[in-house]
Design a protein around this motif. Structure first.
Motif, PDB file in Angstrom:
ATOM      1  N   GLN A 180      13.236 -61.823   1.351  1.00  0.00           N
ATOM      2  CA  GLN A 180      13.981 -61.191   0.257  1.00  0.00           C
ATOM      3  C   GLN A 180      14.578 -59.859   0.702  1.00  0.00           C
ATOM      4  OE1 GLN A 180      10.816 -61.070  -2.598  1.00  0.00           O
ATOM      5  NE2 GLN A 180      11.278 -63.099  -3.432  1.00  0.00           N
ATOM      6  N   ASN A 181      13.800 -59.081   1.442  1.00  0.00           N
ATOM      7  CA  ASN A 181      14.307 -57.786   1.921  1.00  0.00           C
ATOM      8  C   ASN A 181      15.452 -57.980   2.919  1.00  0.00           C
ATOM      9  OD1 ASN A 181      12.443 -56.418   0.367  1.00  0.00           O
ATOM     10  ND2 ASN A 181      10.967 -56.151   2.031  1.00  0.00           N
ATOM     11  N   GLY A 182      15.342 -59.023   3.749  1.00  0.00           N
ATOM     12  CA  GLY A 182      16.403 -59.301   4.717  1.00  0.00           C
ATOM     13  C   GLY A 182      17.719 -59.615   4.044  1.00  0.00           C
ATOM     14  N   PHE A 183      17.676 -60.431   3.010  1.00  0.00           N
ATOM     15  CA  PHE A 183      18.908 -60.743   2.279  1.00  0.00           C
ATOM     16  C   PHE A 183      19.398 -59.537   1.483  1.00  0.00           C
ATOM     17  CE2 PHE A 183      17.805 -65.232   3.023  1.00  0.00           C
ATOM     18  CZ  PHE A 183      19.053 -65.720   3.377  1.00  0.00           C
ATOM     19  N   ALA A 184      18.451 -58.695   1.049  1.00  0.00           N
ATOM     20  CA  ALA A 184      18.852 -57.491   0.304  1.00  0.00           C
ATOM     21  C   ALA A 184      19.722 -56.589   1.164  1.00  0.00           C
ATOM     22  CB  ALA A 184      17.612 -56.739  -0.181  1.00  0.00           C
ATOM     23  N   THR A 185      19.463 -56.553   2.488  1.00  0.00           N
ATOM     24  CA  THR A 185      20.311 -55.737   3.375  1.00  0.00           C
ATOM     25  C   THR A 185      21.731 -56.281   3.436  1.00  0.00           C
ATOM     26  OG1 THR A 185      19.760 -57.014   5.380  1.00  0.00           O
ATOM     27  CG2 THR A 185      18.300 -55.181   4.797  1.00  0.00           C
ATOM     28  N   LEU A 186      21.899 -57.550   3.051  1.00  0.00           N
ATOM     29  CA  LEU A 186      23.234 -58.171   3.010  1.00  0.00           C
ATOM     30  C   LEU A 186      23.859 -58.077   1.622  1.00  0.00           C
ATOM     31  CD1 LEU A 186      22.309 -61.416   5.009  1.00  0.00           C
ATOM     32  CD2 LEU A 186      23.552 -59.433   5.881  1.00  0.00           C
ATOM     33  N   GLY A 187      23.133 -57.440   0.707  1.00  0.00           N
ATOM     34  CA  GLY A 187      23.655 -57.263  -0.639  1.00  0.00           C
ATOM     35  C   GLY A 187      23.544 -58.499  -1.501  1.00  0.00           C
TER      36      GLY A 187
ATOM     37  N   VAL B 120       7.421 -65.469   8.623  1.00  0.00           N
ATOM     38  CA  VAL B 120       7.388 -64.161   7.977  1.00  0.00           C
ATOM     39  C   VAL B 120       6.988 -64.357   6.519  1.00  0.00           C
ATOM     40  CG1 VAL B 120       9.151 -63.200   9.510  1.00  0.00           C
ATOM     41  CG2 VAL B 120       9.843 -64.264   7.359  1.00  0.00           C
ATOM     42  N   SER B 121       6.820 -63.274   5.804  1.00  0.00           N
ATOM     43  CA  SER B 121       6.441 -63.362   4.393  1.00  0.00           C
ATOM     44  C   SER B 121       7.677 -63.574   3.514  1.00  0.00           C
ATOM     45  CB  SER B 121       5.728 -62.082   3.961  1.00  0.00           C
ATOM     46  OG  SER B 121       6.645 -60.994   3.926  1.00  0.00           O
ATOM     47  N   PRO B 122       7.495 -64.141   2.320  1.00  0.00           N
ATOM     48  CA  PRO B 122       8.616 -64.275   1.380  1.00  0.00           C
ATOM     49  C   PRO B 122       9.276 -62.927   1.070  1.00  0.00           C
ATOM     50  CG  PRO B 122       6.807 -65.667   0.681  1.00  0.00           C
ATOM     51  CD  PRO B 122       6.290 -64.834   1.806  1.00  0.00           C
ATOM     52  N   ARG B 123       8.454 -61.873   0.980  1.00  0.00           N
ATOM     53  CA  ARG B 123       9.010 -60.546   0.706  1.00  0.00           C
ATOM     54  C   ARG B 123       9.932 -60.101   1.833  1.00  0.00           C
ATOM     55  NH1 ARG B 123      10.208 -57.689  -3.420  1.00  0.00           N
ATOM     56  NH2 ARG B 123       8.158 -58.124  -4.343  1.00  0.00           N
ATOM     57  N   THR B 124       9.580 -60.435   3.086  1.00  0.00           N
ATOM     58  CA  THR B 124      10.432 -60.084   4.218  1.00  0.00           C
ATOM     59  C   THR B 124      11.770 -60.799   4.128  1.00  0.00           C
ATOM     60  OG1 THR B 124       8.520 -59.705   5.645  1.00  0.00           O
ATOM     61  CG2 THR B 124      10.626 -60.142   6.740  1.00  0.00           C
TER      62      THR B 124
ATOM     63  N   GLY C  75      21.690 -78.732   4.103  1.00  0.00           N
ATOM     64  CA  GLY C  75      21.493 -80.049   3.510  1.00  0.00           C
ATOM     65  C   GLY C  75      20.088 -80.307   3.013  1.00  0.00           C
ATOM     66  N   ASP C  76      19.187 -79.373   3.226  1.00  0.00           N
ATOM     67  CA  ASP C  76      17.792 -79.537   2.800  1.00  0.00           C
ATOM     68  C   ASP C  76      17.647 -79.083   1.351  1.00  0.00           C
ATOM     69  OD1 ASP C  76      15.094 -79.597   2.395  1.00  0.00           O
ATOM     70  OD2 ASP C  76      14.574 -78.202   4.007  1.00  0.00           O
ATOM     71  N   PRO C  77      17.358 -80.001   0.424  1.00  0.00           N
ATOM     72  CA  PRO C  77      17.249 -79.596  -0.994  1.00  0.00           C
ATOM     73  C   PRO C  77      16.086 -78.653  -1.246  1.00  0.00           C
ATOM     74  CG  PRO C  77      16.559 -81.880  -0.689  1.00  0.00           C
ATOM     75  CD  PRO C  77      17.176 -81.447   0.594  1.00  0.00           C
ATOM     76  N   ASP C  78      15.116 -78.574  -0.312  1.00  0.00           N
ATOM     77  CA  ASP C  78      13.964 -77.686  -0.485  1.00  0.00           C
ATOM     78  C   ASP C  78      14.188 -76.302   0.123  1.00  0.00           C
ATOM     79  OD1 ASP C  78      12.381 -79.569  -1.838  1.00  0.00           O
ATOM     80  OD2 ASP C  78      11.756 -80.500   0.047  1.00  0.00           O
ATOM     81  N   LEU C  79      15.412 -76.029   0.564  1.00  0.00           N
ATOM     82  CA  LEU C  79      15.705 -74.732   1.162  1.00  0.00           C
ATOM     83  C   LEU C  79      15.589 -73.635   0.105  1.00  0.00           C
ATOM     84  CD1 LEU C  79      16.712 -73.237   3.733  1.00  0.00           C
ATOM     85  CD2 LEU C  79      19.043 -73.569   2.867  1.00  0.00           C
ATOM     86  N   ARG C  80      14.653 -72.738   0.312  1.00  0.00           N
ATOM     87  CA  ARG C  80      14.431 -71.631  -0.630  1.00  0.00           C
ATOM     88  C   ARG C  80      13.646 -70.537   0.087  1.00  0.00           C
ATOM     89  NH1 ARG C  80      11.403 -75.926  -2.666  1.00  0.00           N
ATOM     90  NH2 ARG C  80      12.982 -76.243  -4.270  1.00  0.00           N
ATOM     91  N   THR C  81      13.360 -69.474  -0.624  1.00  0.00           N
ATOM     92  CA  THR C  81      12.692 -68.324  -0.007  1.00  0.00           C
ATOM     93  C   THR C  81      11.410 -68.725   0.705  1.00  0.00           C
ATOM     94  OG1 THR C  81      13.599 -66.823  -1.688  1.00  0.00           O
ATOM     95  CG2 THR C  81      11.676 -66.055  -0.447  1.00  0.00           C
ATOM     96  N   GLY C  82      10.567 -69.490   0.038  1.00  0.00           N
ATOM     97  CA  GLY C  82       9.276 -69.850   0.612  1.00  0.00           C
ATOM     98  C   GLY C  82       9.384 -70.679   1.874  1.00  0.00           C
ATOM     99  N   THR C  83      10.293 -71.667   1.882  1.00  0.00           N
ATOM    100  CA  THR C  83      10.419 -72.529   3.059  1.00  0.00           C
ATOM    101  C   THR C  83      11.066 -71.782   4.220  1.00  0.00           C
ATOM    102  OG1 THR C  83      12.540 -73.406   2.246  1.00  0.00           O
ATOM    103  CG2 THR C  83      10.537 -74.625   1.674  1.00  0.00           C
ATOM    104  N   ILE C  84      11.993 -70.858   3.905  1.00  0.00           N
ATOM    105  CA  ILE C  84      12.583 -70.032   4.966  1.00  0.00           C
ATOM    106  C   ILE C  84      11.505 -69.161   5.593  1.00  0.00           C
ATOM    107  CG2 ILE C  84      14.228 -68.185   5.480  1.00  0.00           C
ATOM    108  CD1 ILE C  84      15.969 -69.259   3.188  1.00  0.00           C
ATOM    109  N   ALA C  85      10.685 -68.529   4.765  1.00  0.00           N
ATOM    110  CA  ALA C  85       9.621 -67.660   5.264  1.00  0.00           C
ATOM    111  C   ALA C  85       8.659 -68.442   6.151  1.00  0.00           C
ATOM    112  CB  ALA C  85       8.867 -67.036   4.091  1.00  0.00           C
TER     113      ALA C  85
END
Length: 316
Positions: free
Chosen positions: A248-255, A242-246, A227-237
């Motif tokens: 992105q890599n984590g989701f990449a393992t999920l395809g 962790v870093s934004p790259r981490t 429900g958070d409209p600001d949910l994105r790579t940066g806010t998750i990191a």
């Protein structure tokens, strides 16, 4: 069989909402109370299927509790967290447990409990204890304990079954049978699935499962903050340290990519809400799930489901 009933505070003056919600809760589940501030709002669906008294409440931050019942009450209450987080405690001296989306806890109706809720949505089922005792003899060992249902094969099936029941109950085009035999059969399916889930939850887990891998942390974080409209790579990191790259890599393992997963998760939740909650407008559902633009939500929904949100709701 009772029809689904829907209640909401949206049409009431702010000063009357909390009082109305407490009166409603007391009528449905005796002894229940809600504490909140001036911004309180809520929406609830209720439905009874045989022995199963079910509700789907949603609302803003609040404290919900249930007073001690008459000793000897054998009913059990299942609280399944479907959105937001909850801190749950039952009885004196018990440790708090934190529920995240996909978690549930079983409570004895004879013992009071309290829940501190963020903006949330739950699925609650109260039922007699005897049928589940036949399927899980050590029931006391799983009461007031966090069950990570989505990490269990039988738990995922149980959640899908409950959501499917609600969708079918709200499907006017294909009404579900109302005879006692059918209702009893569906209740037995619920008891069987819950029993399997509880037995599986008591089996030893691999040591590696004690510390969820990054991918699991990412999925849980997204589910909790849809429900958070600001949910994105940066806010998750930032939230996970962790870093934004981490991320992105984590989701990449999920395809997938973070933005794609967030969008798909929101659309899946919206599809379920549209068919199970006809009292909430399409625009409200879109905003509750983090979309800032209802037109953008409609375009994304059509691309995913080949139907507009309104058409999808009519089908359900």
């Amino acid at each position: 069989m009772e029809a689904i009933q829907t209640f909401a505070t949206s049409a009431l003056p702010q000063s009357q909402r909390l009082r109305y919600w407490n009166e409603l809760a007391e009528r449905i589940y005796a002894g229940t109370y809600i504490n909140g501030d001036h911004s309180f709002h809520g929406r609830m669906q209720t439905w009874r299927l045989g022995d199963l008294q079910m509700i789907r409440p949603a609302g803003g931050p609040s404290q919900v509790g249930r007073r001690h019942r008459t000793p000897g009450s054998s009913n059990i209450i299942l609280h399944l967290q479907t959105r937001g987080r909850c801190r749950h405690r039952q009885g004196y001296g018990q440790e708090d447990i934190v529920l995240e989306p996909g978690d549930f806890v079983l409570s004895s109706a004879a013992t009071g409990y309290e829940m501190d809720l963020e903006a949330h949505e739950l699925l609650v089922v109260e039922f007699p204890g005897a049928p589940i005792l036949q399927r899980c003899e050590a029931l006391d060992s799983v009461l007031s304990r966090r069950i990570r249902a989505t990490s269990l094969a039988s738990g995922r099936v149980l959640i899908d079954f409950l959501h499917s029941l609600w969708r079918q109950a709200g499907n006017a085009q294909f009404p579900i049978p109302g005879d006692a035999s059918w209702q009893g059969t569906m209740a037995d399916v619920f008891y069987d699935m819950l029993g399997l889930t509880l037995r599986e939850s008591r089996q030893p887990r691999p040591a590696a499962d004690a510390s969820p891998p990054l991918a699991r942390q990412l999925l849980r974080h997204v589910e909790t903050h849809l429900g958070d409209p600001d949910l994105r790579t940066g806010t998750i990191a930032q939230s996970l340290g962790v870093s934004p790259r981490t991320v992105q890599n984590g989701f990449a393992t999920l395809g997938t990519a973070p933005s794609a997963h967030i969008l798909n998760a929101r659309l899946e939740r919206a599809a379920d809400r549209l068919t199970s909650d006809h009292a909430t407008s399409i625009t409200e559902i879109a905003f509750e799930l983090g979309f800032n633009d209802s037109a953008y939500f409609a375009r994304c929904f059509r691309r995913r489901y080949d139907a507009s949100p309104r058409e999808w709701r009519k089908r359900g």
